[in-house]
Design a protein around this motif. Structure first.
Motif, PDB file in Angstrom:
ATOM      1  N   ALA A  97      -9.568 -36.704 138.350  1.00  0.00           N
ATOM      2  CA  ALA A  97      -9.071 -35.354 138.619  1.00  0.00           C
ATOM      3  C   ALA A  97      -7.646 -35.390 139.161  1.00  0.00           C
ATOM      4  O   ALA A  97      -6.799 -34.589 138.758  1.00  0.00           O
ATOM      5  CB  ALA A  97     -10.000 -34.637 139.603  1.00  0.00           C
ATOM      6  N   LYS A  98      -7.367 -36.321 140.067  1.00  0.00           N
ATOM      7  CA  LYS A  98      -6.034 -36.416 140.663  1.00  0.00           C
ATOM      8  C   LYS A  98      -4.964 -36.721 139.619  1.00  0.00           C
ATOM      9  O   LYS A  98      -3.856 -36.199 139.670  1.00  0.00           O
ATOM     10  CB  LYS A  98      -6.016 -37.489 141.749  1.00  0.00           C
ATOM     11  CG  LYS A  98      -4.655 -37.662 142.420  1.00  0.00           C
ATOM     12  CD  LYS A  98      -4.721 -38.729 143.490  1.00  0.00           C
ATOM     13  CE  LYS A  98      -3.397 -38.918 144.168  1.00  0.00           C
ATOM     14  NZ  LYS A  98      -3.218 -38.046 145.319  1.00  0.00           N
ATOM     15  N   TYR A  99      -5.290 -37.566 138.667  1.00  0.00           N
ATOM     16  CA  TYR A  99      -4.305 -38.014 137.683  1.00  0.00           C
ATOM     17  C   TYR A  99      -4.425 -37.302 136.342  1.00  0.00           C
ATOM     18  O   TYR A  99      -3.768 -37.679 135.374  1.00  0.00           O
ATOM     19  CB  TYR A  99      -4.412 -39.533 137.496  1.00  0.00           C
ATOM     20  CG  TYR A  99      -3.951 -40.280 138.711  1.00  0.00           C
ATOM     21  CD1 TYR A  99      -2.600 -40.530 138.929  1.00  0.00           C
ATOM     22  CD2 TYR A  99      -4.852 -40.713 139.677  1.00  0.00           C
ATOM     23  CE1 TYR A  99      -2.165 -41.198 140.065  1.00  0.00           C
ATOM     24  CE2 TYR A  99      -4.426 -41.388 140.811  1.00  0.00           C
ATOM     25  CZ  TYR A  99      -3.091 -41.617 141.000  1.00  0.00           C
ATOM     26  OH  TYR A  99      -2.662 -42.272 142.132  1.00  0.00           O
ATOM     27  N   ASN A 100      -5.229 -36.256 136.285  1.00  0.00           N
ATOM     28  CA  ASN A 100      -5.487 -35.530 135.043  1.00  0.00           C
ATOM     29  C   ASN A 100      -4.209 -35.061 134.347  1.00  0.00           C
ATOM     30  O   ASN A 100      -4.087 -35.177 133.139  1.00  0.00           O
ATOM     31  CB  ASN A 100      -6.407 -34.340 135.321  1.00  0.00           C
ATOM     32  CG  ASN A 100      -6.792 -33.606 134.073  1.00  0.00           C
ATOM     33  OD1 ASN A 100      -7.081 -34.220 133.055  1.00  0.00           O
ATOM     34  ND2 ASN A 100      -6.813 -32.298 134.157  1.00  0.00           N
ATOM     35  N   ALA A 101      -3.260 -34.540 135.084  1.00  0.00           N
ATOM     36  CA  ALA A 101      -2.036 -33.990 134.480  1.00  0.00           C
ATOM     37  C   ALA A 101      -0.890 -34.997 134.418  1.00  0.00           C
ATOM     38  O   ALA A 101       0.180 -34.679 133.915  1.00  0.00           O
ATOM     39  CB  ALA A 101      -1.593 -32.756 135.263  1.00  0.00           C
ATOM     40  N   ASP A 102      -1.104 -36.188 134.911  1.00  0.00           N
ATOM     41  CA  ASP A 102      -0.063 -37.215 134.962  1.00  0.00           C
ATOM     42  C   ASP A 102       0.004 -37.961 133.630  1.00  0.00           C
ATOM     43  O   ASP A 102      -0.911 -38.693 133.274  1.00  0.00           O
ATOM     44  CB  ASP A 102      -0.356 -38.193 136.102  1.00  0.00           C
ATOM     45  CG  ASP A 102       0.722 -39.230 136.300  1.00  0.00           C
ATOM     46  OD1 ASP A 102       1.607 -39.395 135.441  1.00  0.00           O
ATOM     47  OD2 ASP A 102       0.675 -39.910 137.351  1.00  0.00           O
ATOM     48  N   LYS A 103       1.083 -37.769 132.906  1.00  0.00           N
ATOM     49  CA  LYS A 103       1.237 -38.409 131.594  1.00  0.00           C
ATOM     50  C   LYS A 103       1.408 -39.921 131.708  1.00  0.00           C
ATOM     51  O   LYS A 103       1.217 -40.641 130.738  1.00  0.00           O
ATOM     52  CB  LYS A 103       2.408 -37.794 130.846  1.00  0.00           C
ATOM     53  CG  LYS A 103       2.151 -36.361 130.472  1.00  0.00           C
ATOM     54  CD  LYS A 103       3.295 -35.742 129.735  1.00  0.00           C
ATOM     55  CE  LYS A 103       2.936 -34.293 129.444  1.00  0.00           C
ATOM     56  NZ  LYS A 103       3.936 -33.567 128.767  1.00  0.00           N
ATOM     57  N   ASN A 104       1.768 -40.396 132.876  1.00  0.00           N
ATOM     58  CA  ASN A 104       1.948 -41.834 133.099  1.00  0.00           C
ATOM     59  C   ASN A 104       0.767 -42.443 133.845  1.00  0.00           C
ATOM     60  O   ASN A 104       0.869 -43.561 134.342  1.00  0.00           O
ATOM     61  CB  ASN A 104       3.233 -42.084 133.885  1.00  0.00           C
ATOM     62  CG  ASN A 104       4.450 -41.632 133.128  1.00  0.00           C
ATOM     63  OD1 ASN A 104       4.597 -41.922 131.944  1.00  0.00           O
ATOM     64  ND2 ASN A 104       5.335 -40.907 133.782  1.00  0.00           N
ATOM     65  N   ALA A 105      -0.336 -41.719 133.918  1.00  0.00           N
ATOM     66  CA  ALA A 105      -1.480 -42.164 134.711  1.00  0.00           C
ATOM     67  C   ALA A 105      -2.026 -43.509 134.258  1.00  0.00           C
ATOM     68  O   ALA A 105      -2.341 -44.361 135.098  1.00  0.00           O
ATOM     69  CB  ALA A 105      -2.581 -41.115 134.671  1.00  0.00           C
ATOM     70  N   LEU A 106      -2.118 -43.721 132.969  1.00  0.00           N
ATOM     71  CA  LEU A 106      -2.690 -44.973 132.477  1.00  0.00           C
ATOM     72  C   LEU A 106      -1.885 -46.166 132.978  1.00  0.00           C
ATOM     73  O   LEU A 106      -2.435 -47.089 133.583  1.00  0.00           O
ATOM     74  CB  LEU A 106      -2.757 -44.975 130.945  1.00  0.00           C
ATOM     75  CG  LEU A 106      -3.413 -46.193 130.319  1.00  0.00           C
ATOM     76  CD1 LEU A 106      -4.874 -46.281 130.710  1.00  0.00           C
ATOM     77  CD2 LEU A 106      -3.270 -46.142 128.812  1.00  0.00           C
ATOM     78  N   VAL A 107      -0.587 -46.133 132.797  1.00  0.00           N
ATOM     79  CA  VAL A 107       0.279 -47.243 133.241  1.00  0.00           C
ATOM     80  C   VAL A 107       0.276 -47.340 134.762  1.00  0.00           C
ATOM     81  O   VAL A 107       0.174 -48.427 135.326  1.00  0.00           O
ATOM     82  CB  VAL A 107       1.715 -47.056 132.703  1.00  0.00           C
ATOM     83  CG1 VAL A 107       2.658 -48.083 133.292  1.00  0.00           C
ATOM     84  CG2 VAL A 107       1.720 -47.130 131.187  1.00  0.00           C
ATOM     85  N   ARG A 108       0.358 -46.199 135.435  1.00  0.00           N
ATOM     86  CA  ARG A 108       0.392 -46.177 136.899  1.00  0.00           C
ATOM     87  C   ARG A 108      -0.879 -46.802 137.490  1.00  0.00           C
ATOM     88  O   ARG A 108      -0.814 -47.640 138.387  1.00  0.00           O
ATOM     89  CB  ARG A 108       0.549 -44.731 137.382  1.00  0.00           C
ATOM     90  CG  ARG A 108       0.698 -44.564 138.865  1.00  0.00           C
ATOM     91  CD  ARG A 108       0.776 -43.091 139.293  1.00  0.00           C
ATOM     92  NE  ARG A 108       1.564 -42.236 138.437  1.00  0.00           N
ATOM     93  CZ  ARG A 108       2.898 -42.112 138.489  1.00  0.00           C
ATOM     94  NH1 ARG A 108       3.586 -42.806 139.368  1.00  0.00           N
ATOM     95  NH2 ARG A 108       3.523 -41.285 137.675  1.00  0.00           N
ATOM     96  N   LEU A 109      -2.033 -46.405 136.949  1.00  0.00           N
ATOM     97  CA  LEU A 109      -3.290 -46.912 137.491  1.00  0.00           C
ATOM     98  C   LEU A 109      -3.560 -48.359 137.074  1.00  0.00           C
ATOM     99  O   LEU A 109      -4.127 -49.126 137.852  1.00  0.00           O
ATOM    100  CB  LEU A 109      -4.448 -46.006 137.095  1.00  0.00           C
ATOM    101  CG  LEU A 109      -4.413 -44.624 137.747  1.00  0.00           C
ATOM    102  CD1 LEU A 109      -5.550 -43.755 137.240  1.00  0.00           C
ATOM    103  CD2 LEU A 109      -4.433 -44.715 139.258  1.00  0.00           C
ATOM    104  N   GLU A 110      -3.156 -48.730 135.870  1.00  0.00           N
ATOM    105  CA  GLU A 110      -3.293 -50.140 135.481  1.00  0.00           C
ATOM    106  C   GLU A 110      -2.505 -51.019 136.446  1.00  0.00           C
ATOM    107  O   GLU A 110      -2.983 -52.071 136.881  1.00  0.00           O
ATOM    108  CB  GLU A 110      -2.806 -50.361 134.057  1.00  0.00           C
ATOM    109  CG  GLU A 110      -3.757 -49.881 132.997  1.00  0.00           C
ATOM    110  CD  GLU A 110      -3.212 -50.061 131.590  1.00  0.00           C
ATOM    111  OE1 GLU A 110      -2.085 -50.555 131.416  1.00  0.00           O
ATOM    112  OE2 GLU A 110      -3.932 -49.697 130.640  1.00  0.00           O
ATOM    113  N   THR A 111      -1.302 -50.593 136.791  1.00  0.00           N
ATOM    114  CA  THR A 111      -0.468 -51.346 137.730  1.00  0.00           C
ATOM    115  C   THR A 111      -1.125 -51.397 139.104  1.00  0.00           C
ATOM    116  O   THR A 111      -1.159 -52.445 139.753  1.00  0.00           O
ATOM    117  CB  THR A 111       0.939 -50.722 137.830  1.00  0.00           C
ATOM    118  OG1 THR A 111       1.526 -50.728 136.522  1.00  0.00           O
ATOM    119  CG2 THR A 111       1.824 -51.477 138.789  1.00  0.00           C
TER     120      THR A 111
END
Length: 105
Positions: free
Chosen positions: A53-67
């Protein structure tokens, strides 16, 4: 004919996404992520539902969370640090886990 091809392609993507989601959850269990995280409720760390939910609108969420999973960190969800996993978990597995987390509703 073009419509049939599109339907087949979309169906394939839906099936592949479902398989990948199942793989991500299985990998999260394999690597003991569930020791600190739960799908629906806060534990030592945030729930996967809250993360999605927190990262739902973040287009860079995948890279950000993988890091974040790879390097570890603290401060976003509280004081308890998340240890790095880069030496324990393959990058492809981290990616599958994060994709699954972001799909949790």
């Amino acid at each position: 004919m073009k419509i049939l091809i599109r339907v087949i392609l979309v169906a394939g993507l839906v099936i592949a996404t479902g398989v990948q989601a199942d793989e991500g959850e299985a990998l999260a269990r394999k690597y003991n992520c569930m020791m600190c995280h739960d799908v629906a409720r806060k534990s030592t760390g945030p729930s996967y539902k809250d993360i999605a939910a927190k990262y739902n609108a973040d287009k860079n969420a995948l890279v950000r969370l993988e890091t974040k999973v790879r390097m570890g960190g603290s401060g976003v969800w509280g004081k308890v640090p998340m240890p790095p996993t880069s030496k324990l978990v393959a990058d492809s597995d981290i990616s599958a886990i994060v994709q699954w987390i972001l799909s949790v509703k």
